[in-house]
Design a protein around this motif. Structure first.
Motif, PDB file in Angstrom:
ATOM      1  N   ALA A   7     -36.785  19.158 -71.721  1.00  0.00           N
ATOM      2  CA  ALA A   7     -36.216  18.251 -72.475  1.00  0.00           C
ATOM      3  C   ALA A   7     -34.658  19.112 -72.343  1.00  0.00           C
ATOM      4  CB  ALA A   7     -36.532  18.336 -73.403  1.00  0.00           C
ATOM      5  N   ASP A   8     -34.366  20.768 -73.301  1.00  0.00           N
ATOM      6  CA  ASP A   8     -32.986  20.297 -73.008  1.00  0.00           C
ATOM      7  C   ASP A   8     -32.324  20.589 -71.222  1.00  0.00           C
ATOM      8  OD1 ASP A   8     -32.920  20.252 -75.872  1.00  0.00           O
ATOM      9  OD2 ASP A   8     -33.053  22.692 -75.962  1.00  0.00           O
ATOM     10  N   LEU A   9     -32.688  21.237 -70.902  1.00  0.00           N
ATOM     11  CA  LEU A   9     -32.575  21.050 -69.715  1.00  0.00           C
ATOM     12  C   LEU A   9     -32.446  20.903 -68.318  1.00  0.00           C
ATOM     13  CD1 LEU A   9     -31.907  23.749 -66.753  1.00  0.00           C
ATOM     14  CD2 LEU A   9     -34.410  23.490 -66.332  1.00  0.00           C
ATOM     15  N   VAL A  10     -33.150  19.471 -69.009  1.00  0.00           N
ATOM     16  CA  VAL A  10     -33.225  18.065 -68.429  1.00  0.00           C
ATOM     17  C   VAL A  10     -31.317  17.450 -68.396  1.00  0.00           C
ATOM     18  CG1 VAL A  10     -34.028  15.491 -67.781  1.00  0.00           C
ATOM     19  CG2 VAL A  10     -35.641  17.787 -67.281  1.00  0.00           C
ATOM     20  N   ALA A  11     -31.274  17.766 -69.863  1.00  0.00           N
ATOM     21  CA  ALA A  11     -30.144  17.462 -70.038  1.00  0.00           C
ATOM     22  C   ALA A  11     -28.921  17.677 -69.553  1.00  0.00           C
ATOM     23  CB  ALA A  11     -29.977  16.619 -71.777  1.00  0.00           C
ATOM     24  N   ARG A  12     -29.175  18.785 -69.535  1.00  0.00           N
ATOM     25  CA  ARG A  12     -28.097  19.012 -69.003  1.00  0.00           C
ATOM     26  C   ARG A  12     -27.504  19.165 -67.743  1.00  0.00           C
ATOM     27  NH1 ARG A  12     -29.733  25.009 -71.600  1.00  0.00           N
ATOM     28  NH2 ARG A  12     -28.746  25.806 -70.085  1.00  0.00           N
ATOM     29  N   LEU A  13     -28.997  18.970 -67.247  1.00  0.00           N
ATOM     30  CA  LEU A  13     -29.076  18.970 -65.543  1.00  0.00           C
ATOM     31  C   LEU A  13     -27.841  17.407 -64.956  1.00  0.00           C
ATOM     32  CD1 LEU A  13     -32.728  19.768 -64.224  1.00  0.00           C
ATOM     33  CD2 LEU A  13     -30.236  21.101 -64.154  1.00  0.00           C
ATOM     34  N   ARG A  14     -28.695  16.168 -65.938  1.00  0.00           N
ATOM     35  CA  ARG A  14     -28.209  15.124 -65.489  1.00  0.00           C
ATOM     36  C   ARG A  14     -26.029  14.926 -66.280  1.00  0.00           C
ATOM     37  NH1 ARG A  14     -31.941  12.470 -68.806  1.00  0.00           N
ATOM     38  NH2 ARG A  14     -31.145  12.950 -70.824  1.00  0.00           N
ATOM     39  N   ALA A  15     -25.872  15.745 -67.098  1.00  0.00           N
ATOM     40  CA  ALA A  15     -24.856  16.234 -67.492  1.00  0.00           C
ATOM     41  C   ALA A  15     -24.058  17.098 -66.482  1.00  0.00           C
ATOM     42  CB  ALA A  15     -24.784  17.053 -68.533  1.00  0.00           C
ATOM     43  N   ALA A  16     -24.586  18.045 -66.014  1.00  0.00           N
ATOM     44  CA  ALA A  16     -23.532  18.814 -64.717  1.00  0.00           C
ATOM     45  C   ALA A  16     -24.096  17.127 -63.292  1.00  0.00           C
ATOM     46  CB  ALA A  16     -24.660  20.124 -64.227  1.00  0.00           C
ATOM     47  N   ILE A  17     -24.428  16.855 -63.199  1.00  0.00           N
ATOM     48  CA  ILE A  17     -24.655  16.035 -62.315  1.00  0.00           C
ATOM     49  C   ILE A  17     -23.315  14.956 -62.458  1.00  0.00           C
ATOM     50  CG2 ILE A  17     -25.890  14.073 -60.962  1.00  0.00           C
ATOM     51  CD1 ILE A  17     -28.240  16.498 -61.832  1.00  0.00           C
TER      52      ILE A  17
ATOM     53  N   ALA B 227     -20.912  15.226 -64.406  1.00  0.00           N
ATOM     54  CA  ALA B 227     -19.847  15.735 -64.053  1.00  0.00           C
ATOM     55  C   ALA B 227     -19.377  15.910 -63.121  1.00  0.00           C
ATOM     56  CB  ALA B 227     -19.575  17.258 -64.758  1.00  0.00           C
ATOM     57  N   ALA B 228     -20.316  16.124 -61.501  1.00  0.00           N
ATOM     58  CA  ALA B 228     -20.000  16.378 -60.516  1.00  0.00           C
ATOM     59  C   ALA B 228     -19.700  15.232 -59.337  1.00  0.00           C
ATOM     60  CB  ALA B 228     -20.475  17.510 -59.717  1.00  0.00           C
ATOM     61  N   LEU B 229     -20.002  14.757 -60.239  1.00  0.00           N
ATOM     62  CA  LEU B 229     -20.604  12.639 -59.298  1.00  0.00           C
ATOM     63  C   LEU B 229     -18.562  11.907 -59.144  1.00  0.00           C
ATOM     64  CD1 LEU B 229     -21.836  10.934 -58.745  1.00  0.00           C
ATOM     65  CD2 LEU B 229     -21.626   9.718 -60.600  1.00  0.00           C
ATOM     66  N   VAL B 230     -18.528  11.840 -58.235  1.00  0.00           N
ATOM     67  CA  VAL B 230     -17.113  11.260 -58.101  1.00  0.00           C
ATOM     68  C   VAL B 230     -17.287   9.777 -57.411  1.00  0.00           C
ATOM     69  CG1 VAL B 230     -15.180  11.015 -56.389  1.00  0.00           C
ATOM     70  CG2 VAL B 230     -16.349  13.177 -57.269  1.00  0.00           C
ATOM     71  N   TYR B 231     -16.658   8.819 -58.269  1.00  0.00           N
ATOM     72  CA  TYR B 231     -16.829   7.886 -57.927  1.00  0.00           C
ATOM     73  C   TYR B 231     -16.427   6.808 -56.642  1.00  0.00           C
ATOM     74  CZ  TYR B 231     -18.286   2.842 -59.343  1.00  0.00           C
ATOM     75  OH  TYR B 231     -18.597   0.931 -59.653  1.00  0.00           O
TER      76      TYR B 231
ATOM     77  N   ALA C   3     -24.044  14.289 -52.861  1.00  0.00           N
ATOM     78  CA  ALA C   3     -23.525  14.713 -53.060  1.00  0.00           C
ATOM     79  C   ALA C   3     -22.370  16.107 -54.145  1.00  0.00           C
ATOM     80  CB  ALA C   3     -21.486  14.520 -53.039  1.00  0.00           C
ATOM     81  N   ALA C   4     -22.514  15.199 -55.563  1.00  0.00           N
ATOM     82  CA  ALA C   4     -22.901  15.014 -56.742  1.00  0.00           C
ATOM     83  C   ALA C   4     -24.567  16.465 -56.978  1.00  0.00           C
ATOM     84  CB  ALA C   4     -23.463  13.976 -57.850  1.00  0.00           C
ATOM     85  N   VAL C   5     -25.030  15.992 -56.788  1.00  0.00           N
ATOM     86  CA  VAL C   5     -26.240  16.809 -56.875  1.00  0.00           C
ATOM     87  C   VAL C   5     -25.985  18.587 -56.179  1.00  0.00           C
ATOM     88  CG1 VAL C   5     -28.823  17.427 -56.330  1.00  0.00           C
ATOM     89  CG2 VAL C   5     -28.196  15.218 -56.926  1.00  0.00           C
ATOM     90  N   GLU C   6     -25.584  18.192 -54.610  1.00  0.00           N
ATOM     91  CA  GLU C   6     -25.177  19.200 -54.280  1.00  0.00           C
ATOM     92  C   GLU C   6     -24.144  20.410 -54.722  1.00  0.00           C
ATOM     93  OE1 GLU C   6     -24.261  18.164 -51.180  1.00  0.00           O
ATOM     94  OE2 GLU C   6     -26.189  17.991 -49.695  1.00  0.00           O
ATOM     95  N   ASN C   7     -23.220  19.880 -55.864  1.00  0.00           N
ATOM     96  CA  ASN C   7     -21.746  20.189 -55.728  1.00  0.00           C
ATOM     97  C   ASN C   7     -22.398  20.587 -57.068  1.00  0.00           C
ATOM     98  OD1 ASN C   7     -20.537  20.102 -52.892  1.00  0.00           O
ATOM     99  ND2 ASN C   7     -20.202  18.300 -53.414  1.00  0.00           N
ATOM    100  N   ALA C   8     -22.882  20.464 -57.669  1.00  0.00           N
ATOM    101  CA  ALA C   8     -23.047  20.224 -59.601  1.00  0.00           C
ATOM    102  C   ALA C   8     -22.876  21.737 -60.367  1.00  0.00           C
ATOM    103  CB  ALA C   8     -24.131  19.462 -60.405  1.00  0.00           C
ATOM    104  N   ILE C   9     -21.973  22.493 -61.244  1.00  0.00           N
ATOM    105  CA  ILE C   9     -22.310  23.597 -61.338  1.00  0.00           C
ATOM    106  C   ILE C   9     -23.228  23.659 -62.486  1.00  0.00           C
ATOM    107  CG2 ILE C   9     -20.852  25.409 -62.527  1.00  0.00           C
ATOM    108  CD1 ILE C   9     -18.479  24.148 -61.263  1.00  0.00           C
ATOM    109  N   TYR C  10     -24.258  23.614 -62.390  1.00  0.00           N
ATOM    110  CA  TYR C  10     -25.795  23.902 -63.122  1.00  0.00           C
ATOM    111  C   TYR C  10     -25.344  25.248 -64.604  1.00  0.00           C
ATOM    112  CZ  TYR C  10     -27.512  20.724 -59.590  1.00  0.00           C
ATOM    113  OH  TYR C  10     -27.697  20.078 -58.673  1.00  0.00           O
ATOM    114  N   PRO C  11     -26.226  24.527 -65.647  1.00  0.00           N
ATOM    115  CA  PRO C  11     -26.718  25.386 -66.460  1.00  0.00           C
ATOM    116  C   PRO C  11     -27.589  27.112 -66.465  1.00  0.00           C
ATOM    117  CG  PRO C  11     -27.540  23.814 -66.953  1.00  0.00           C
ATOM    118  CD  PRO C  11     -27.176  23.450 -65.856  1.00  0.00           C
TER     119      PRO C  11
ATOM    120  N   VAL D  31     -33.271  11.834 -60.337  1.00  0.00           N
ATOM    121  CA  VAL D  31     -31.790  11.366 -60.973  1.00  0.00           C
ATOM    122  C   VAL D  31     -31.260  10.287 -60.825  1.00  0.00           C
ATOM    123  CG1 VAL D  31     -29.761  12.047 -61.668  1.00  0.00           C
ATOM    124  CG2 VAL D  31     -31.639  14.108 -61.764  1.00  0.00           C
ATOM    125  N   THR D  32     -31.131   9.078 -61.254  1.00  0.00           N
ATOM    126  CA  THR D  32     -30.638   7.430 -61.767  1.00  0.00           C
ATOM    127  C   THR D  32     -29.409   8.116 -61.718  1.00  0.00           C
ATOM    128  OG1 THR D  32     -32.460   6.936 -61.568  1.00  0.00           O
ATOM    129  CG2 THR D  32     -30.757   4.864 -61.901  1.00  0.00           C
TER     130      THR D  32
END
Length: 129
Positions: free
Chosen positions: A36-46, A48-52, A96-104, A119-120
């Motif tokens: 659960a902690d990892l999922v929250a951190r993955l979501r945050a990483a994505i 952070a990497a998302l460019v609108y 691109a957000a998934v590909e470029n995220a810096i994951y924990p 991930v939505t």
């Protein structure tokens, strides 16, 4: 004007016969919390990497795309759109957000585990106050 991402519960890839667990009771409570902690951190990483995309923002586009990817030991691979936002530009931005995220770093209890996540990725216009 920050886009957001929301992760669905993960699905673990089918184990190979050599790694089939002896018990089907599921992971211990500590593993569930680590997951659960990892999922929250993955979501945050994505997020952070998302460019609108500016063209989408300028057009007032709001929506979401659902992306699926395989994650193992800090590396996301094989991202794909499983539900389109309705605009190719934002679908590509979600990938691109998934590909470029810096994951924990992955907790030791989850190291070596290959898991598929969905991930939505949301594109929302946020009004500033």
């Amino acid at each position: 004007m920050a886009p957001s991402a929301q992760a669905a519960p993960p699905t673990t890839a089918p184990p190979t016969p050599a790694s089939t667990p002896a018990s089907t009771a599921g992971p211990p409570s500590d593993d569930r919390q680590a997951e659960a902690d990892l999922v929250a951190r993955l979501r945050a990483a994505i997020q952070a990497a998302l460019v609108y995309p500016s063209a989408a923002r300028d057009a007032g586009f709001q929506g979401h795309a659902r992306v699926e990817f395989v994650f193992r030991d800090g590396v996301a691979r094989n991202p794909r759109i499983i539900r389109s936002s309705g605009m190719g530009l934002t679908d590509r931005a979600a990938l691109a957000a998934v590909e470029n995220a810096i994951y924990p770093a992955v907790p030791p209890s989850l190291a070596g585990r290959e898991t598929t996540y969905q991930v939505t990725v949301r594109f929302e216009m946020v009004q500033e106050r």
